[in-house]
Enzyme design. Structure first.
Site, mmCIF file in Angstrom:
data_model
loop_
_atom_site.group_PDB
_atom_site.id
_atom_site.type_symbol
_atom_site.label_atom_id
_atom_site.label_comp_id
_atom_site.label_asym_id
_atom_site.label_seq_id
_atom_site.Cartn_x
_atom_site.Cartn_y
_atom_site.Cartn_z
ATOM 1 N N ARG A 74 0.842 -1.203 0.000
ATOM 2 C CA ARG A 74 0.000 0.000 0.000
ATOM 3 C C ARG A 74 0.878 1.254 0.000
ATOM 4 O O ARG A 74 2.087 1.181 0.223
ATOM 5 C CB ARG A 74 -0.890 0.025 1.255
ATOM 6 N N ASN A 78 10.981 0.512 3.766
ATOM 7 C CA ASN A 78 9.841 1.431 3.750
ATOM 8 C C ASN A 78 8.765 1.071 4.776
ATOM 9 O O ASN A 78 8.030 1.950 5.221
ATOM 10 C CB ASN A 78 9.241 1.429 2.334
ATOM 11 N N TYR A 111 6.952 7.358 17.323
ATOM 12 C CA TYR A 111 7.140 7.385 15.862
ATOM 13 C C TYR A 111 8.335 8.289 15.519
ATOM 14 O O TYR A 111 9.211 7.910 14.737
ATOM 15 C CB TYR A 111 5.862 7.906 15.204
ATOM 16 N N ALA A 150 10.836 9.185 17.391
ATOM 17 C CA ALA A 150 12.102 8.589 17.858
ATOM 18 C C ALA A 150 12.570 7.498 16.903
ATOM 19 O O ALA A 150 13.756 7.412 16.557
ATOM 20 C CB ALA A 150 11.920 8.016 19.268
ATOM 21 N N LYS A 193 11.930 7.260 13.738
ATOM 22 C CA LYS A 193 12.334 7.847 12.451
ATOM 23 C C LYS A 193 13.643 8.629 12.586
ATOM 24 O O LYS A 193 14.438 8.693 11.636
ATOM 25 C CB LYS A 193 11.203 8.726 11.906
HETATM 26 P P1 NAP Z 1 0.647 2.954 4.670
HETATM 27 O O1 NAP Z 1 -0.137 3.416 3.497
HETATM 28 O O2 NAP Z 1 -0.029 2.744 5.970
HETATM 29 O O3 NAP Z 1 1.462 1.631 4.246
HETATM 30 C C1 NAP Z 1 2.291 1.014 5.164
HETATM 31 C C2 NAP Z 1 2.930 -0.180 4.506
HETATM 32 O O4 NAP Z 1 3.825 -0.774 5.469
HETATM 33 C C3 NAP Z 1 1.935 -1.235 4.086
HETATM 34 O O5 NAP Z 1 2.265 -1.759 2.825
HETATM 35 C C4 NAP Z 1 2.095 -2.302 5.176
HETATM 36 O O6 NAP Z 1 1.872 -3.624 4.692
HETATM 37 C C5 NAP Z 1 3.544 -2.163 5.524
HETATM 38 N N1 NAP Z 1 3.854 -2.723 6.836
HETATM 39 C C6 NAP Z 1 3.451 -2.286 8.046
HETATM 40 N N2 NAP Z 1 3.915 -3.104 9.001
HETATM 41 C C7 NAP Z 1 4.620 -4.084 8.377
HETATM 42 C C8 NAP Z 1 5.335 -5.213 8.829
HETATM 43 N N3 NAP Z 1 5.409 -5.524 10.132
HETATM 44 N N4 NAP Z 1 5.944 -6.002 7.916
HETATM 45 C C9 NAP Z 1 5.864 -5.711 6.583
HETATM 46 N N5 NAP Z 1 5.204 -4.645 6.099
HETATM 47 C C10 NAP Z 1 4.585 -3.842 6.999
HETATM 48 O O7 NAP Z 1 1.800 4.007 5.008
HETATM 49 P P2 NAP Z 1 2.709 4.915 4.050
HETATM 50 O O8 NAP Z 1 2.257 6.309 4.252
HETATM 51 O O9 NAP Z 1 2.790 4.366 2.708
HETATM 52 O O10 NAP Z 1 4.102 4.763 4.820
HETATM 53 C C11 NAP Z 1 5.234 4.147 4.228
HETATM 54 C C12 NAP Z 1 6.479 4.645 4.951
HETATM 55 O O11 NAP Z 1 6.565 6.070 4.790
HETATM 56 C C13 NAP Z 1 6.437 4.404 6.457
HETATM 57 O O12 NAP Z 1 7.724 4.053 6.917
HETATM 58 C C14 NAP Z 1 6.027 5.753 7.010
HETATM 59 O O13 NAP Z 1 6.464 5.928 8.327
HETATM 60 C C15 NAP Z 1 6.732 6.685 6.048
HETATM 61 N N6 NAP Z 1 6.159 8.037 6.005
HETATM 62 C C16 NAP Z 1 4.856 8.260 5.664
HETATM 63 C C17 NAP Z 1 4.376 9.566 5.638
HETATM 64 C C18 NAP Z 1 2.958 9.898 5.279
HETATM 65 O O14 NAP Z 1 2.549 11.055 5.498
HETATM 66 N N7 NAP Z 1 2.176 9.002 4.743
HETATM 67 C C19 NAP Z 1 5.229 10.624 5.967
HETATM 68 C C20 NAP Z 1 6.548 10.358 6.302
HETATM 69 C C21 NAP Z 1 7.002 9.057 6.305
HETATM 70 P P3 NAP Z 1 0.550 -4.504 5.051
HETATM 71 O O15 NAP Z 1 -0.634 -3.599 4.908
HETATM 72 O O16 NAP Z 1 0.622 -5.586 4.023
HETATM 73 O O17 NAP Z 1 0.730 -5.036 6.447
#
Ligand code: NAP
Length: 245
Positions: free
Chosen positions: A13, A88, A153, A155, A157
């Site tokens: 996702r 990621n 979160y 900490a 990151k």
């Molecule tokens: P998201 O839409 O919630 O997607 C999170 C992804 O991480 C999903 O594919 C999920 O897979 C996977 N995941 C979670 N726990 C897992 C585990 N234990 N093992 C394997 N996969 C796991 O979030 P996103 O916004 O794309 O976030 C992706 C990255 O970007 C994260 O590290 C987040 O902290 C960082 N980030 C996001 C934002 C933002 O505003 N969205 C900003 C800064 C940084 P499943 O659903 O298959 O479990």
């Protein structure tokens, strides 16, 4: 020239999914890791396979050492190498610091930080002997600036940033680049637990006057993985629309 192989954790996702798509259509072999979202991972696999892309999906909870090891072994079994590793996978939790339970603290650290250690440690068994590779860790602006109600979160990151810088120094002589992308506010499911007023406020405080898209981050990752990123290591690049300058 042989195709390059990228392993992306949490690619079912959001940001990981966009990264998988972009690398696949740019002729990489792509290993898409997922944990809970099997349907989404299969759907992405079918979409990209129909386009003739070279993709695989693999279920693994990367916060578990043995599953993280299996993921890396699967990638090697399928494509014999890892050229690019993108750490990621992540979760966010919103809670007042004093309300964070011990369990919640450890869950956030295990998924966001320890997984990066587990997957990277295993992948380096194969990358170091090749004297080649790029590692891209996904941090966050909150790891740079600190986010209230998200101390765990933030900490996790911030630790990824420290890890990126230290590892870049250690792995430079092995010709492995280690960098960090610290996205701003990106439209994904991760924003689902934030109310609309807060999202509007975050958008208004962003000089470019919009939220980021997963594709904004994917393009940055593709650049770091490309020849353009060859002399970049130990850096934090923050596609955030100017939210944190
Ligand atoms: P998201 O839409 O919630 O997607 C999170 C992804 O991480 C999903 O594919 C999920 O897979 C996977 N995941 C979670 N726990 C897992 C585990 N234990 N093992 C394997 N996969 C796991 O979030 P996103 O916004 O794309 O976030 C992706 C990255 O970007 C994260 O590290 C987040 O902290 C960082 N980030 C996001 C934002 C933002 O505003 N969205 C900003 C800064 C940084 P499943 O659903 O298959 O479990």
């Amino acid at each position: 020239m042989n195709k390059k192989t990228v392993l992306i954790t949490g690619a079912s996702r959001g940001i990981g999914r966009a990264i998988a798509r972009l690398f696949a259509i740019n002729n990489y072999n792509v290993v898409i890791n997922y944990n809970k979202s099997e349907h989404e991972a299969k759907e992405l696999y079918e979409e990209l396979s129909e386009k003739g892309c070279s993709v695989r999906i693999f279920k693994a909870d990367v916060s578990d050492i043995s599953e993280a090891n299996s993921l890396v072994n699967y990638c090697i079994g399928q494509f014999e190498k890892i050229d690019v590793l993108i750490n990621n996978a992540g979760i966010s939790k919103n809670n007042l610091f004093t309300d964070i339970s011990y369990e919640e603290w450890h869950e956030v650290m295990n998924v966001n930080l320890n997984s990066v250690f587990y997957v990277t440690k295993k992948a380096l068994q194969y990358m170091i002997p090749e004297m080649n590779g790029k590692i891209i860790n996904i941090s966050s602006i909150w790891g740079i600036a600190g986010g209230s109600y998200e101390v765990h979160y933030s900490a996790s990151k911030a630790a990824i940033i420290g890890m990126t810088k230290a590892l870049a120094k250690e792995l430079g002589p092995s010709n492995i680049n280690v960098n960090c992308i610290a996205p701003g506010v990106i439209k994904t499911d991760m924003l689902n637990n934030i109310n609309e007023d807060t999202i509007d406020m975050l958008r208004d405080e962003t000089p470019l006057m919009r939220l980021g898209t997963p594709e904004d981050i994917a393009r940055c990752a593709l650049f770091l993985a490309s020849e353009g990123g060859d002399f970049i290591t130990g850096q934090v690049i923050s596609p955030n629309g100017g939210f944190v300058i």
